[in-house]
Design an enzyme around this catalytic site. Sequence first.
Site, PDB file in Angstrom:
ATOM      1  N   GLU A 142       0.826  -1.208   0.000  1.00 52.19           N
ATOM      2  CA  GLU A 142       0.000   0.000   0.000  1.00 52.19           C
ATOM      3  C   GLU A 142       0.859   1.256   0.000  1.00 52.19           C
ATOM      4  O   GLU A 142       1.113   1.850   1.056  1.00 52.19           O
ATOM      5  CB  GLU A 142      -0.952   0.007   1.208  1.00 52.19           C
ATOM      6  CG  GLU A 142      -2.046  -1.051   1.109  1.00 52.19           C
ATOM      7  CD  GLU A 142      -3.121  -0.921   2.182  1.00 52.19           C
ATOM      8  OE1 GLU A 142      -2.958  -0.107   3.126  1.00 52.19           O
ATOM      9  OE2 GLU A 142      -4.133  -1.647   2.080  1.00 52.19           O
TER      10      GLU A 142
ATOM     11  N   GLU B 285      -6.048  -7.393  -1.213  1.00 52.75           N
ATOM     12  CA  GLU B 285      -6.399  -7.311   0.209  1.00 52.75           C
ATOM     13  C   GLU B 285      -7.746  -6.621   0.343  1.00 52.75           C
ATOM     14  O   GLU B 285      -7.988  -5.596  -0.291  1.00 52.75           O
ATOM     15  CB  GLU B 285      -5.327  -6.516   0.982  1.00 52.75           C
ATOM     16  CG  GLU B 285      -5.589  -6.466   2.485  1.00 52.75           C
ATOM     17  CD  GLU B 285      -4.564  -5.603   3.233  1.00 52.75           C
ATOM     18  OE1 GLU B 285      -3.351  -5.827   3.070  1.00 52.75           O
ATOM     19  OE2 GLU B 285      -5.013  -4.690   3.963  1.00 52.75           O
TER      20      GLU B 285
END
Length: 450
Positions: free
Chosen positions: A283, A375
């Site tokens: 991320e 995710e």
Amino acid sequence: MKRRTATVLTTVLAVAAASTAAFFALPASAETAAFAVQSTWNNGYQAQVTVNNNTSSPISTWKVELTFPAGTTVSQSWNATQAGSGSTWTFTPAGWNATIAAGASTSFGLIVNGTGRPTGCLVNGQACTGTTNPSPSVSTPPAGGGTPVQVNGQLRVCGTKLCNESGQAVQLKGMSTHGLQWFPNCYTDASLDVLAKEWSADLLRISMYVQEQGYETDPAGFTNRVNNLVEEATERGMYALIDFHILTPGDPAYNLERAKTFFAQVSARHANKKNVIYEIANEPNGVSWAQIKNYADQVIPVIRGNDPDGVVIVGTRGWSSLGVSEGSNSSEIVNNPVSASNVMYAFHYYAASHKDNYRAEVERAAASLPLFVTEFGTVTYTGDGAVDVAGSNAWFDLLDRLKIGYANWTYSDASEGSAAFKPGTCNAGSFSGTGSLTESGALVRNRIRA
Ligand code: IDC
């Protein structure tokens, strides 16, 4: 009509072969070819051509010629050698699939730019007798037909989809580990057996944090743990998604040298496997897409140097929100994609936090970019809180419709709403059945098994 003719000729040939030496050349009409559209997007589609040998003797080679209307061209193909330009394209065997046994078939796939369907089709110079199927028929792995890896083999990106070895779009569903540094007892033979057999998961995402007591504290140890989990996934026929879990700091450049070292080692170790997918930056946050792309353009060649056909997934701006969480959107990627093919882009969501505007952007982006939800959580972005059932189901339905694969955070017994198991499950080793599941675990398990 032609198919009947071929059958009659075949019978005649078979009789002739039985009584005298078969001196007839096989009639060209003994081969048929069927063209089927498998998935479509904005201005293109993916198709599969199946070449059938309807005779009782092997054929030693084949050639398919497709004619497309003006404005429609072929951009790539696989399992065939492609030649041509303009409106007519010729496909000959890739090398290993020239011979087709009696009654057998072979197929190849292609990506078409433009929306026109073929106006002409010849197989070995004769009209194809297969039918043109204009409706998309995307397939998912057949249930009970072997493990996910046995069924699908080496994956590749085809247009905006992920495809299996025979060019069919696949949606992989699975679970993400929690941080390997925190939950070692959650990833055991017993827990992974349950994930593969009872949950029927297609993939295991292996989350290796880089900071927070992760990789940077013991590179060799964490590389070893990741390698071992890849082997465990492989033994069970699951895909292994290797997640280089950067989070804080959010600039992937901070970990560039670590990423190069790590991916050089894991891609060398697993180069000959068909089931490894590389996620190079969990991320990114607080950085531009241009900075993420710059990182990707340095890490991907390291992987490709060892494992040229491995699919690579690149994190996106704003915690892999395609930029939305930092006020941007996917256009910055579409306008400036990474400098490599066979690449997908990550999208992450937490159902109680990320709602309709995120879903709308995923739907929009999916028309141009290959996406993978590496995710997601059923709860808020904190990883905790109540399960948002309606929001989770809206996301599942969207991902199923778009055939976007996903991995759920987390296959662990962390004391937080996103964990699939109740606290204490991993130490007790009681993964089987539904008794140890949290609300999130039960919801996600049902969707993965479906
Ligand atoms: C969270 C874990 C939590 C842990 C924290 C540490 O659930 O137990 O203390 O990380 O940083 C992400 C991240 C993922 C987060 C998760 C939930 O990829 O690392 O895990 N999340 O906050 N992005 C959005 C949410």
